[in-house]
Design a protein around this motif. Sequence first.
Motif, PDB file in Angstrom:
ATOM      1  N   TYR A   1      25.283  20.599  39.560  1.00  0.00           N
ATOM      2  CA  TYR A   1      25.090  22.044  39.545  1.00  0.00           C
ATOM      3  C   TYR A   1      24.094  22.396  38.451  1.00  0.00           C
ATOM      4  CZ  TYR A   1      29.033  22.064  42.647  1.00  0.00           C
ATOM      5  OH  TYR A   1      29.841  21.830  43.721  1.00  0.00           O
TER       6      TYR A   1
ATOM      7  N   LEU B   1      13.030  31.766  42.825  1.00  0.00           N
ATOM      8  CA  LEU B   1      14.485  31.830  42.874  1.00  0.00           C
ATOM      9  C   LEU B   1      14.957  33.091  43.581  1.00  0.00           C
ATOM     10  CD1 LEU B   1      15.499  30.550  39.335  1.00  0.00           C
ATOM     11  CD2 LEU B   1      15.445  29.280  41.489  1.00  0.00           C
TER      12      LEU B   1
ATOM     13  N   CYS C   1      20.052  35.681  44.221  1.00  0.00           N
ATOM     14  CA  CYS C   1      21.188  34.763  44.370  1.00  0.00           C
ATOM     15  C   CYS C   1      22.418  35.630  44.174  1.00  0.00           C
ATOM     16  CB  CYS C   1      21.107  33.641  43.326  1.00  0.00           C
ATOM     17  SG  CYS C   1      22.503  32.495  43.320  1.00  0.00           S
TER      18      CYS C   1
ATOM     19  N   CYS D   1      13.744  23.121  36.189  1.00  0.00           N
ATOM     20  CA  CYS D   1      14.961  22.521  36.731  1.00  0.00           C
ATOM     21  C   CYS D   1      15.005  21.028  36.427  1.00  0.00           C
ATOM     22  CB  CYS D   1      15.028  22.789  38.231  1.00  0.00           C
ATOM     23  SG  CYS D   1      16.453  22.066  39.055  1.00  0.00           S
TER      24      CYS D   1
ATOM     25  N   LEU E   1      16.949  23.921  46.006  1.00  0.00           N
ATOM     26  CA  LEU E   1      18.124  24.532  45.391  1.00  0.00           C
ATOM     27  C   LEU E   1      18.827  25.485  46.347  1.00  0.00           C
ATOM     28  CD1 LEU E   1      16.596  25.341  41.896  1.00  0.00           C
ATOM     29  CD2 LEU E   1      18.313  23.590  42.404  1.00  0.00           C
ATOM     30  N   ASN E   2      20.162  25.474  46.298  1.00  0.00           N
ATOM     31  CA  ASN E   2      20.974  26.394  47.088  1.00  0.00           C
ATOM     32  C   ASN E   2      21.802  27.243  46.131  1.00  0.00           C
ATOM     33  OD1 ASN E   2      20.257  25.285  49.689  1.00  0.00           O
ATOM     34  ND2 ASN E   2      21.483  23.521  49.106  1.00  0.00           N
ATOM     35  N   CYS E   3      21.762  28.555  46.329  1.00  0.00           N
ATOM     36  CA  CYS E   3      22.512  29.476  45.480  1.00  0.00           C
ATOM     37  C   CYS E   3      24.011  29.264  45.659  1.00  0.00           C
ATOM     38  CB  CYS E   3      22.142  30.911  45.831  1.00  0.00           C
ATOM     39  SG  CYS E   3      23.203  32.155  45.076  1.00  0.00           S
TER      40      CYS E   3
ATOM     41  N   PHE F   1      23.130  26.927  40.923  1.00  0.00           N
ATOM     42  CA  PHE F   1      22.572  26.335  42.134  1.00  0.00           C
ATOM     43  C   PHE F   1      23.092  24.920  42.279  1.00  0.00           C
ATOM     44  CE2 PHE F   1      19.680  29.504  40.545  1.00  0.00           C
ATOM     45  CZ  PHE F   1      19.281  30.187  41.677  1.00  0.00           C
TER      46      PHE F   1
END
Length: 183
Positions: free
Chosen positions: A169, A91, A94, A66, A141-143, A134
Amino acid sequence: GSCGSLSCVAGDDDDSCPFSNLRSRVTFQSEPGEIYYFIVTGFGTNTGNYELSVECGELPINNTSCEGAIAVDCDDVVEGSTIGAPNNPELGDCSDVNLGDAEGVWYQIEGNGLLVAAETIQEGTDYDPAIGVFEGSCDALNCVTANNNAVVTTRMARVEFLAEVGSTYYIYVTGNLGAEGDF
């Protein structure tokens, strides 16, 4: 190592594969000058015929994490490969798509207030892809959304999301059910 002192580099039994669950596959980064030995054996006491395929390819350069995400803009078309990239099991799921069971590479786009679509293009993709998006920071990280299209023959995955101004993003391109390849 040497025949008298071998060290295991990688191993697999029944890799997840869209066309057969009896296929085994290993991926590893080779070191220049090292000799690698492969052993092909059956599960338990099984024996039989096999075909061994060995492929070599360049590792993705910067975007295997990332933090190394390659910046893209609207209307960009990039070519890449997930072959040799690491898995990211953290991960997980998601949008009901498992993004952690195959190799993947990262891209990033800055929010522009518009609807953004990211997709793999069928003509340039040689495997069953999946894409996750994300937001947040690489360590949190947020899905946002994900897609694996679940139709192996199309070799396409597509996501759409509203990219809010001021947000970054991260787009993760990976494979469906352990698949890897070029896109």
